[in-house]
Design a protein around this motif. Structure first.
Motif, PDB file in Angstrom:
ATOM      1  N   LYS A  24      19.690  52.810  32.081  1.00 43.31           N
ATOM      2  CA  LYS A  24      18.305  52.431  31.832  1.00 43.31           C
ATOM      3  C   LYS A  24      17.366  53.325  32.632  1.00 43.31           C
ATOM      4  O   LYS A  24      17.598  53.589  33.818  1.00 43.31           O
ATOM      5  CB  LYS A  24      18.076  50.973  32.228  1.00 43.31           C
ATOM      6  CG  LYS A  24      16.660  50.469  31.959  1.00 43.31           C
ATOM      7  CD  LYS A  24      16.509  49.008  32.369  1.00 43.31           C
ATOM      8  CE  LYS A  24      15.095  48.509  32.119  1.00 43.31           C
ATOM      9  NZ  LYS A  24      14.932  47.083  32.552  1.00 43.31           N
ATOM     10  N   ALA A  25      16.298  53.794  31.992  1.00 50.34           N
ATOM     11  CA  ALA A  25      15.299  54.617  32.676  1.00 50.34           C
ATOM     12  C   ALA A  25      14.644  53.810  33.791  1.00 50.34           C
ATOM     13  O   ALA A  25      14.399  52.610  33.651  1.00 50.34           O
ATOM     14  CB  ALA A  25      14.251  55.096  31.684  1.00 50.34           C
ATOM     15  N   TYR A  48      17.927  57.540  36.003  1.00 52.55           N
ATOM     16  CA  TYR A  48      18.327  56.313  35.316  1.00 52.55           C
ATOM     17  C   TYR A  48      19.192  55.462  36.248  1.00 52.55           C
ATOM     18  O   TYR A  48      19.905  55.995  37.098  1.00 52.55           O
ATOM     19  CB  TYR A  48      19.122  56.656  34.037  1.00 52.55           C
ATOM     20  CG  TYR A  48      18.292  57.441  33.054  1.00 52.55           C
ATOM     21  CD1 TYR A  48      17.628  56.809  32.007  1.00 52.55           C
ATOM     22  CD2 TYR A  48      18.113  58.814  33.212  1.00 52.55           C
ATOM     23  CE1 TYR A  48      16.822  57.533  31.132  1.00 52.55           C
ATOM     24  CE2 TYR A  48      17.308  59.546  32.345  1.00 52.55           C
ATOM     25  CZ  TYR A  48      16.663  58.891  31.310  1.00 52.55           C
ATOM     26  OH  TYR A  48      15.853  59.609  30.462  1.00 52.55           O
ATOM     27  N   GLY A  86      10.684  57.385  31.071  1.00 54.64           N
ATOM     28  CA  GLY A  86      12.022  57.866  30.728  1.00 54.64           C
ATOM     29  C   GLY A  86      12.359  57.563  29.286  1.00 54.64           C
ATOM     30  O   GLY A  86      11.568  56.968  28.540  1.00 54.64           O
TER      31      GLY A  86
END
Length: 226
Positions: free
Chosen positions: A200-201, A191, A206
């Protein structure tokens, strides 16, 4: 050339084989890769297709991780991953158990001629969310792919860690003191950290809604206290 890689556990390479050949004129892999020297041209590409363990939730990834940290890349190198050697006779811990010296030498020569290439990034830790590390430590993280001896090796789900100050949250598996860490899954365990600490992926594979780094740290503490 396309190669299938079987990955078990936390990205420990178990087996690989050449399954077909193709050529395309792609560019070098990611900003974390470094060009090697030797034969080959920049148009040579080997595509890896690896099967990684998949997890049902972000909590499951965290619980399986040996180390969860926030950090930035301060250096990287590209190298072949050669077979481990051991004097033991147990095939479970020594894949070369039972082989003759000539067979071992042949296997090692084949691995050097047709390597599994990895990028090893050095990450400086700025926050420890779980595991045995300290702020200011550096940890090495291995990912499939990179440019080695003029050939670019790419794994379809892998986003190579980038330098330039990008902050990451990494969910890592410990492979022993002599080996780099691995991401538990190239998408579910990687991330970026954005404005306000938002996590955030790096890709669509993700988990969304990871929150902020501080909330993720609280989450890891609650899971560790179970």
């Amino acid at each position: 050339m396309t190669r299938n890689l079987l990955v078990t556990g936390a990205a420990a390479l178990a087996a690989f084989g050449v399954v077909g050949c193709s050529s395309d004129g792609g560019s070098a892999n990611g900003s974390g890769s470094a060009a090697g020297s030797g034969a080959g041209s920049s148009a040579d590409v080997v595509a890896y297709h690896a099967d990684y363990p998949a997890y049902d939730s972000l909590d499951a990834v965290i619980e399986e991780s040996d180390l969860v940290v926030k950090g930035t890349v301060v250096g990287s190198r590209v190298e072949p991953m050669l077979p481990e050697t051991s004097a033991g006779g147990d095939p479970a811990t020594n894949p070369q158990a039972g082989l003759s010296p000539k067979e071992i030498a042949r296997a090692e020569a084949e691995a050097e001629a047709d390597p599994v290439v990895v990028t090893v990034s050095t990450v400086k830790v700025s926050q420890v969310l779980a595991g045995d590390a300290a702020v200011g430590d550096t940890v090495e993280v291995s990912q499939l792919g990179g440019t080695y001896k003029g050939v670019t090796y790419k794994e379809r789900d892998t986003t190579t860690l980038a330098g330039g100050g990008t902050e990451y949250v990494l969910m890592l598996a410990d492979n022993g003191t002599a080996n780099p860490y691995d991401l538990l899954n190239p998408e579910q365990a990687l991330y970026t950290v954005g404005s306000g600490g938002a996590v955030k992926a790096v890709s669509g594979g993700g988990f969304d809604h990871a929150g902020t780094v501080s909330r993720l740290a609280d989450r890891t503490r609650r899971l560790s206290a179970r």
